[in-house]
Design an enzyme around this catalytic site. Structure first.
Site, PDB file in Angstrom:
ATOM      1  N   LYS A  87       0.914  -1.100   0.042  1.00  0.00           N
ATOM      2  CA  LYS A  87       0.022  -0.002   0.034  1.00  0.00           C
ATOM      3  C   LYS A  87       0.829   1.249   0.008  1.00  0.00           C
ATOM      4  O   LYS A  87       0.249   2.534   0.228  1.00  0.00           O
ATOM      5  CB  LYS A  87      -1.041  -0.137   1.259  1.00  0.00           C
ATOM      6  CG  LYS A  87      -0.113   0.160   2.537  1.00  0.00           C
ATOM      7  CD  LYS A  87      -1.214   0.034   3.778  1.00  0.00           C
ATOM      8  CE  LYS A  87      -0.612   0.361   5.024  1.00  0.00           C
ATOM      9  NZ  LYS A  87      -1.332   0.437   6.190  1.00  0.00           N
ATOM     10  N   SER A 131      -9.797   2.758  -2.771  1.00  0.00           N
ATOM     11  CA  SER A 131      -9.239   3.976  -2.299  1.00  0.00           C
ATOM     12  C   SER A 131      -9.583   5.238  -3.394  1.00  0.00           C
ATOM     13  O   SER A 131      -9.863   4.902  -4.418  1.00  0.00           O
ATOM     14  CB  SER A 131      -7.726   4.015  -2.547  1.00  0.00           C
ATOM     15  OG  SER A 131      -7.001   5.105  -2.302  1.00  0.00           O
ATOM     16  N   TYR A 153       0.695   1.562  -7.245  1.00  0.00           N
ATOM     17  CA  TYR A 153      -0.355   1.195  -6.192  1.00  0.00           C
ATOM     18  C   TYR A 153      -1.935   1.599  -6.521  1.00  0.00           C
ATOM     19  O   TYR A 153      -2.651   0.587  -6.552  1.00  0.00           O
ATOM     20  CB  TYR A 153      -0.080   1.854  -4.885  1.00  0.00           C
ATOM     21  CG  TYR A 153      -1.131   1.924  -3.913  1.00  0.00           C
ATOM     22  CD1 TYR A 153      -1.454   0.739  -3.220  1.00  0.00           C
ATOM     23  CD2 TYR A 153      -1.895   3.080  -3.817  1.00  0.00           C
ATOM     24  CE1 TYR A 153      -2.709   0.914  -2.343  1.00  0.00           C
ATOM     25  CE2 TYR A 153      -2.832   3.329  -2.778  1.00  0.00           C
ATOM     26  CZ  TYR A 153      -3.207   2.013  -2.356  1.00  0.00           C
ATOM     27  OH  TYR A 153      -4.295   2.045  -1.207  1.00  0.00           O
ATOM     28  N   LYS A 166      -5.763  -0.681  -7.442  1.00  0.00           N
ATOM     29  CA  LYS A 166      -6.907  -0.496  -7.091  1.00  0.00           C
ATOM     30  C   LYS A 166      -8.013  -0.330  -8.271  1.00  0.00           C
ATOM     31  O   LYS A 166      -8.836  -0.872  -8.291  1.00  0.00           O
ATOM     32  CB  LYS A 166      -7.128   0.669  -6.145  1.00  0.00           C
ATOM     33  CG  LYS A 166      -6.350   0.606  -4.828  1.00  0.00           C
ATOM     34  CD  LYS A 166      -6.665  -0.438  -4.025  1.00  0.00           C
ATOM     35  CE  LYS A 166      -6.143  -0.640  -2.587  1.00  0.00           C
ATOM     36  NZ  LYS A 166      -6.567  -1.520  -1.501  1.00  0.00           N
ATOM     37  N   ASN A 214      -8.641   9.706   3.706  1.00  0.00           N
ATOM     38  CA  ASN A 214      -7.339   9.705   4.525  1.00  0.00           C
ATOM     39  C   ASN A 214      -7.583   9.153   5.815  1.00  0.00           C
ATOM     40  O   ASN A 214      -7.759   9.940   6.917  1.00  0.00           O
ATOM     41  CB  ASN A 214      -6.805  11.084   4.559  1.00  0.00           C
ATOM     42  CG  ASN A 214      -6.324  11.301   3.168  1.00  0.00           C
ATOM     43  OD1 ASN A 214      -6.971  11.713   2.107  1.00  0.00           O
ATOM     44  ND2 ASN A 214      -4.815  11.545   3.209  1.00  0.00           N
ATOM     45  N   ASN A 219       2.620   8.985   5.408  1.00  0.00           N
ATOM     46  CA  ASN A 219       1.395   9.926   5.798  1.00  0.00           C
ATOM     47  C   ASN A 219       1.717  10.835   6.684  1.00  0.00           C
ATOM     48  O   ASN A 219       2.405  10.742   7.760  1.00  0.00           O
ATOM     49  CB  ASN A 219       0.184   9.082   6.107  1.00  0.00           C
ATOM     50  CG  ASN A 219      -0.192   7.998   4.968  1.00  0.00           C
ATOM     51  OD1 ASN A 219      -0.077   8.441   3.466  1.00  0.00           O
ATOM     52  ND2 ASN A 219      -0.630   6.874   5.130  1.00  0.00           N
ATOM     53  N   VAL A 255       6.496  20.408   5.871  1.00  0.00           N
ATOM     54  CA  VAL A 255       5.385  20.670   4.996  1.00  0.00           C
ATOM     55  C   VAL A 255       5.731  20.987   3.722  1.00  0.00           C
ATOM     56  O   VAL A 255       6.504  21.673   3.229  1.00  0.00           O
ATOM     57  CB  VAL A 255       4.583  21.934   5.800  1.00  0.00           C
ATOM     58  CG1 VAL A 255       3.575  22.254   4.793  1.00  0.00           C
ATOM     59  CG2 VAL A 255       4.229  21.594   7.289  1.00  0.00           C
ATOM     60  N   ARG A 290      -6.885  17.454   2.705  1.00  0.00           N
ATOM     61  CA  ARG A 290      -7.237  16.279   2.396  1.00  0.00           C
ATOM     62  C   ARG A 290      -8.378  16.104   3.359  1.00  0.00           C
ATOM     63  O   ARG A 290      -8.742  16.662   4.503  1.00  0.00           O
ATOM     64  CB  ARG A 290      -6.265  15.372   2.799  1.00  0.00           C
ATOM     65  CG  ARG A 290      -4.971  15.577   1.819  1.00  0.00           C
ATOM     66  CD  ARG A 290      -5.213  15.179   0.483  1.00  0.00           C
ATOM     67  NE  ARG A 290      -3.939  15.147  -0.310  1.00  0.00           N
ATOM     68  CZ  ARG A 290      -3.624  16.220  -1.084  1.00  0.00           C
ATOM     69  NH1 ARG A 290      -4.412  17.091  -1.325  1.00  0.00           N
ATOM     70  NH2 ARG A 290      -2.737  16.036  -1.778  1.00  0.00           N
TER      71      ARG A 290
END
Length: 340
Positions: free
Chosen positions: A84, A124, A149, A153, A179, A199, A217, A231
């Site tokens: 993942k 996802s 990834y 999906k 998320n 994440n 950031v 998100r």
């Protein structure tokens, strides 16, 4: 129902196991522990007050998958198992396509041979790709993804749709979620990424507990309220409840295969999440602004109205709930789950 949960020792899988048991279902777990630890199982049993049978193998092993279905009574499957990490998938595409698709084909074949007709798939929001209008709607048909990834999906959704069309009675819920963050309110289970977290939330948590020096950031010049990416963050407890709701709705779905967005319908920025985590911890956390990351979209969130209306499900936990529960887990388990 007796439910097989593939990847049931993982982050979302483990929380879903507890929700299934609390809702009166029996659970069987299959997990190869490549991205989780066996010590999770003892905590699941302690929290649920019941024995959780576990089969430890890789679902790409067709023979072992067949034996599992031959020896266990299974009424439904919730399928989480798979690799993942988005970034890793770019550098190891063959491994991702082989693992994620082969395990699904093995699972579907065993289900077909043994007459198991109910399936909930952990998909996802990445299937919407870079060009879908925001908020993301399940009716958007041009599914794609910028990572291997995400492409697995998309492909698995297509495979399941085709298998259902050729099958008599197979019902599939495709859960496209956004998320996932947070942890069980007990602080006993939570997200335990291997290596450097990919994440935001687990990275902030590791900064707070002293495992990382500071948060980076990635860009503060996006066209958003504070310049940082937005998100749709969803508490893992709400997400787990969504899997139970989908499972229990399978027989009543309007079509044999149905996609559902699981999200709050609201975007939260990186800096807003950082400030919420600081409230949970009670102090400021160090961060710096770095350059943008390739492929990051400015903002996206779900249109969750289909899940609200058809599943009777909605996200109820707040950003502050997510941060408080994550901090409770991380502070009690600074190094994550023990190896033994």
């Amino acid at each position: 129902m007796r439910v097989l949960v593939s990847g049931g020792a993982g982050y979302i899988g483990s929380h879903t196991v507890l929700k299934l048991i609390a809702s009166g279902h029996d659970v069987v777990v299959v997990d190869d522990f490549s991205n989780s630890k066996p010590t999770v199982v003892g905590r699941l049993e302690s929290l649920s007050g019941t024995h959780v049978p576990v089969h430890s193998f890789d679902l790409t092993d067709v023979d072992k998958t067949e034996r599992l279905f031959a020896h266990e009574q299974i009424d439904a499957v919730v399928h989480f198992a798979g690799l993942k990490a988005v970034g890793e998938s770019v550098t190891k595409p063959i491994e991702y396509y082989r693992n994620n698709i082969d395990s699904t084909l093995s699972l579907l074949a065993a289900m077909q041979r043994h007459g198991v007709h109910r399936l909930v798939f952990s998909s996802s929001a990445t299937v919407y790709g870079e060009n879908a209008p925001v908020p993301y709607s399940e009716d958007y048909e041009h599914l794609s993804s910028s990572s291997p990834y995400g492409q697995t999906k998309v492909m698995i959704e297509r495979i399941m749709t085709d298998v259902a069309a050729a099958s008599d009675g197979l019902r599939v819920a495709l859960l496209r979620y956004f998320n996932p963050v947070g942890a069980h309110p007990s602080g006993q289970i939570g997200e335990d990424p291997q290596g450097i977290p990919n994440n935001l939330m687990p990275f902030i948590a590791q900064v707070a507990v002293g495992r990382r020096e500071k948060l980076t950031v990635f860009g503060d010049d996006y066209p958003t309220a504070d310049g940082t990416c937005e998100r749709d963050y969803l508490h893992v407890e709400d997400l787990a409840a969504g899997h139970v709701a989908a499972l229990e709705h399978l027989d009543d779905m309007v079509t044999p295969v149905r996609a559902f967005n699981l999200g709050t319908g609201t975007g939260t920025s990186v800096l807003a999440m950082l400030k919420a985590f600081e409230r949970a911890v009670g102090r400021e956390l160090p961060y710096e602004v770095g350059p943008r990351r390739a492929g990051d979209l400015a903002a996206f969130w779900a249109d969750p109205s289909r899940a609200n209306d058809e599943l009777g499900w909605r996200a109820v936990k707040t950003i502050d709930d997510m941060c408080a529960d994550t901090w409770r887990w991380q502070s009690a388990n600074p190094q994550g789950f023990p190896d033994a």
